[in-house]
Write a protein that holds these residues in place. Structure first.
Motif, PDB file in Angstrom:
ATOM      1  N   THR A  77       0.688  -0.971  -0.041  1.00  0.00           N
ATOM      2  CA  THR A  77      -0.022  -0.034  -0.008  1.00  0.00           C
ATOM      3  C   THR A  77       0.885   1.317  -0.166  1.00  0.00           C
ATOM      4  N   GLY A  78       2.139   1.308   0.483  1.00  0.00           N
ATOM      5  CA  GLY A  78       3.078   2.205   0.358  1.00  0.00           C
ATOM      6  C   GLY A  78       3.375   2.580  -1.056  1.00  0.00           C
ATOM      7  N   MET A  79       3.345   1.883  -1.854  1.00  0.00           N
ATOM      8  CA  MET A  79       3.954   2.067  -3.296  1.00  0.00           C
ATOM      9  C   MET A  79       3.146   3.378  -3.877  1.00  0.00           C
ATOM     10  N   LEU A  80       3.733   4.375  -4.348  1.00  0.00           N
ATOM     11  CA  LEU A  80       3.033   5.345  -5.163  1.00  0.00           C
ATOM     12  C   LEU A  80       2.326   5.153  -6.492  1.00  0.00           C
ATOM     13  N   LEU A  81       3.196   4.067  -7.148  1.00  0.00           N
ATOM     14  CA  LEU A  81       2.626   3.600  -8.336  1.00  0.00           C
ATOM     15  C   LEU A  81       2.881   2.223  -8.452  1.00  0.00           C
ATOM     16  N   GLY A  82       1.959   1.240  -8.877  1.00  0.00           N
ATOM     17  CA  GLY A  82       2.350  -0.013  -9.116  1.00  0.00           C
ATOM     18  C   GLY A  82       3.232  -0.447 -10.188  1.00  0.00           C
ATOM     19  N   HIS A 140      17.101   0.886 -28.010  1.00  0.00           N
ATOM     20  CA  HIS A 140      16.537   0.923 -26.954  1.00  0.00           C
ATOM     21  C   HIS A 140      14.891   0.799 -26.714  1.00  0.00           C
ATOM     22  N   PHE A 141      14.063   0.113 -26.318  1.00  0.00           N
ATOM     23  CA  PHE A 141      12.860  -0.195 -26.460  1.00  0.00           C
ATOM     24  C   PHE A 141      12.210   0.706 -25.297  1.00  0.00           C
ATOM     25  N   GLY A 142      11.227   1.323 -25.546  1.00  0.00           N
ATOM     26  CA  GLY A 142      10.227   1.843 -24.634  1.00  0.00           C
ATOM     27  C   GLY A 142      10.342   3.411 -25.162  1.00  0.00           C
ATOM     28  N   LEU A 143       9.844   4.349 -23.935  1.00  0.00           N
ATOM     29  CA  LEU A 143       9.707   5.475 -23.916  1.00  0.00           C
ATOM     30  C   LEU A 143      10.387   6.391 -22.911  1.00  0.00           C
ATOM     31  N   GLN A 144      10.748   7.538 -23.260  1.00  0.00           N
ATOM     32  CA  GLN A 144      11.700   8.319 -22.303  1.00  0.00           C
ATOM     33  C   GLN A 144      10.732   8.946 -21.466  1.00  0.00           C
ATOM     34  N   LEU A 145      10.324   8.499 -20.306  1.00  0.00           N
ATOM     35  CA  LEU A 145       9.387   9.365 -19.593  1.00  0.00           C
ATOM     36  C   LEU A 145       9.934  10.456 -18.910  1.00  0.00           C
ATOM     37  N   GLY A 146      11.236  10.508 -18.341  1.00  0.00           N
ATOM     38  CA  GLY A 146      11.674  11.866 -18.005  1.00  0.00           C
ATOM     39  C   GLY A 146      11.161  11.713 -16.502  1.00  0.00           C
ATOM     40  N   ARG A 147      12.016  12.706 -15.775  1.00  0.00           N
ATOM     41  CA  ARG A 147      11.817  13.206 -14.356  1.00  0.00           C
ATOM     42  C   ARG A 147      10.430  13.591 -13.880  1.00  0.00           C
ATOM     43  N   ALA A 148       9.917  14.744 -14.939  1.00  0.00           N
ATOM     44  CA  ALA A 148       8.694  15.476 -14.458  1.00  0.00           C
ATOM     45  C   ALA A 148       7.549  14.412 -14.867  1.00  0.00           C
ATOM     46  N   ASN A 149       7.419  13.420 -15.874  1.00  0.00           N
ATOM     47  CA  ASN A 149       6.542  12.494 -15.936  1.00  0.00           C
ATOM     48  C   ASN A 149       6.381  11.588 -14.803  1.00  0.00           C
ATOM     49  N   HIS A 150       7.566  11.095 -14.490  1.00  0.00           N
ATOM     50  CA  HIS A 150       7.734  10.062 -13.139  1.00  0.00           C
ATOM     51  C   HIS A 150       7.191  10.760 -12.048  1.00  0.00           C
ATOM     52  N   THR A 151       7.367  12.101 -11.605  1.00  0.00           N
ATOM     53  CA  THR A 151       6.773  12.667 -10.609  1.00  0.00           C
ATOM     54  C   THR A 151       5.416  12.903 -10.820  1.00  0.00           C
ATOM     55  N   LEU A 152       4.733  13.200 -11.791  1.00  0.00           N
ATOM     56  CA  LEU A 152       3.393  13.397 -12.258  1.00  0.00           C
ATOM     57  C   LEU A 152       2.666  11.961 -12.010  1.00  0.00           C
ATOM     58  N   LEU A 153       3.163  10.857 -12.494  1.00  0.00           N
ATOM     59  CA  LEU A 153       2.463   9.608 -12.366  1.00  0.00           C
ATOM     60  C   LEU A 153       2.682   8.996 -10.950  1.00  0.00           C
ATOM     61  N   HIS A 154       3.423   9.488 -10.085  1.00  0.00           N
ATOM     62  CA  HIS A 154       3.590   8.893  -8.760  1.00  0.00           C
ATOM     63  C   HIS A 154       2.850   9.791  -7.901  1.00  0.00           C
ATOM     64  N   HIS A 155       2.498  11.174  -8.045  1.00  0.00           N
ATOM     65  CA  HIS A 155       2.098  12.054  -7.126  1.00  0.00           C
ATOM     66  C   HIS A 155       0.607  12.700  -7.719  1.00  0.00           C
ATOM     67  N   ALA A 156       0.460  12.745  -8.892  1.00  0.00           N
ATOM     68  CA  ALA A 156      -0.810  13.633  -9.433  1.00  0.00           C
ATOM     69  C   ALA A 156      -2.075  13.456  -8.647  1.00  0.00           C
ATOM     70  N   GLN A 157      -2.900  14.334  -8.444  1.00  0.00           N
ATOM     71  CA  GLN A 157      -4.118  14.252  -7.644  1.00  0.00           C
ATOM     72  C   GLN A 157      -5.134  14.106  -8.641  1.00  0.00           C
ATOM     73  N   CYS A 158      -4.995  13.701  -9.975  1.00  0.00           N
ATOM     74  CA  CYS A 158      -5.865  13.220 -10.972  1.00  0.00           C
ATOM     75  C   CYS A 158      -5.347  12.306 -11.892  1.00  0.00           C
ATOM     76  N   PRO A 159      -6.120  11.647 -12.797  1.00  0.00           N
ATOM     77  CA  PRO A 159      -5.594  10.532 -13.372  1.00  0.00           C
ATOM     78  C   PRO A 159      -4.558  11.269 -14.505  1.00  0.00           C
ATOM     79  N   VAL A 160      -3.504  10.554 -14.965  1.00  0.00           N
ATOM     80  CA  VAL A 160      -2.612  11.110 -15.893  1.00  0.00           C
ATOM     81  C   VAL A 160      -2.530  10.287 -17.101  1.00  0.00           C
ATOM     82  N   ALA A 161      -2.545  10.988 -18.239  1.00  0.00           N
ATOM     83  CA  ALA A 161      -2.438  10.303 -19.578  1.00  0.00           C
ATOM     84  C   ALA A 161      -0.774  10.544 -20.008  1.00  0.00           C
ATOM     85  N   VAL A 162      -0.085   9.434 -20.333  1.00  0.00           N
ATOM     86  CA  VAL A 162       0.994   9.659 -21.188  1.00  0.00           C
ATOM     87  C   VAL A 162       0.849   9.276 -22.342  1.00  0.00           C
ATOM     88  N   VAL A 163       1.164  10.283 -23.458  1.00  0.00           N
ATOM     89  CA  VAL A 163       0.781  10.100 -24.985  1.00  0.00           C
ATOM     90  C   VAL A 163       2.160   9.965 -25.729  1.00  0.00           C
TER      91      VAL A 163
END
Length: 289
Positions: free
Chosen positions: A116-121, A262-285
């Motif tokens: 339960t302490g995990m910010l994002l699964g 390299h496979f995948g996307l460059q989420l970046g520090r700001a996107n990681h912060t938002l995914l872990h702490h946002a107070q609304c749903p987050v869309a990564v496009v």
């Protein structure tokens, strides 16, 4: 063929919240909903039940999760066409693969059995970093998840913002009848290491204004009815977006693909912060291939 909105469920409260959000989103856009429950129970079937004892308990559980999710979706909105799939795969891998033919992917912020302490699964983070289509992680407070703010938040960054993210944000604002808040955080010249030699504070402000104009021009032309509010607050991008997510129904950011090899996307520090702490749903496009 209309692409479906795909949502992953595992029976957790987080995934049921994501399911409800996905039903509403599918209704808004007039697309079908595909509900996926991925489980590796078949790999352990021999250890779960001895021969002749009937169906393994884990099989019963996964079938119950899928059936309950379909019933819940139908109760929430009978007009949304719902299909369900039980896939014998790792959850993140199954959702990423489903993203090849999806309008978007929706996932909860934490899964069944995670701390339960995990910010994002781990599943949500893996899908956001690897899926070929937009990924919405449903998280936040009650007002943000319910969509009562009537605002969509779009974060503009130097490297991460893609035309796909801008178009996605305008489309969401249009279909919801919401105001689109476009935010470009920046640092004062003393802190901004990207500014040119001799660039003043006024020069930096003009540069930010040029970023708005370049990023939004095409989408404004395509969606002239969307109300836009621009803001360029000073501060770290992640913190600025998290703070502003408290008054948004959906926060949208872009992600560019990694360099060759390299496979995948460059989420970046700001996107990681938002995914872990946002107070609304987050869309990564993601950027298109």
């Amino acid at each position: 063929m209309t692409l479906p909105l795909v949502v992953g469920v595992d029976g957790s409260d987080s995934s049921l919240l994501a399911l409800d959000w996905a039903v509403d989103e599918a209704s808004r856009h007039g697309v079908p909903l595909r509900v996926i429950h991925a489980s590796l129970w078949e790999h352990y079937e021999g250890a779960l039940a001895p021969a002749g004892s009937g169906r393994p308990s884990e099989q019963v559980l996964v079938e119950h999760i899928a059936a309950s999710a379909a019933e819940r979706a139908e109760r929430r909105n009978p007009e949304v066409k719902v299909t369900t799939d039980i896939l014998p795969e790792d959850a993140a891998a199954a959702l990423v693969r489903a993203g090849d033919g999806a309008f978007a992917l929706v996932t909860g912020s934490r899964g069944r059995g995670q701390l339960t302490g995990m910010l994002l699964g781990s599943v949500g983070l893996a899908v956001a970093a690897r899926a070929p289509c937009p990924v919405i992680v449903v998280r936040g407070d009650r007002a943000g998840v319910a969509g009562t703010h009537e605002r969509i938040l779009l974060g503009l960054g130097d490297a991460e913002t893609t035309p796909e993210a801008v178009r996605f944000a305008f489309r969401e604002a249009e279909v919801r009848g919401c105001v689109l808040d476009v935010v470009r955080a920046w640092r004062t010249p003393a802190r901004d290491t990207t500014r040119g030699p001799g660039e003043s504070a006024r020069d930096a402000e003009e540069r930010v204004s040029a970023v708005f104009d370049a990023a939004l021009a095409d989408a404004i032309s395509d969606h002239p009815g969307v109300r836009i509010r621009r803001a360029a607050p000073e501060g770290p991008t992640g913190k600025v977006l998290v703070d502003r997510s408290a008054a948004a129904d959906l926060a949208i950011v872009g992600a560019r693909r990694r360099t060759a090899g390299h496979f995948g996307l460059q989420l970046g520090r700001a996107n990681h912060t938002l995914l872990h702490h946002a107070q609304c749903p987050v869309a990564v496009v993601p950027q298109r291939s």
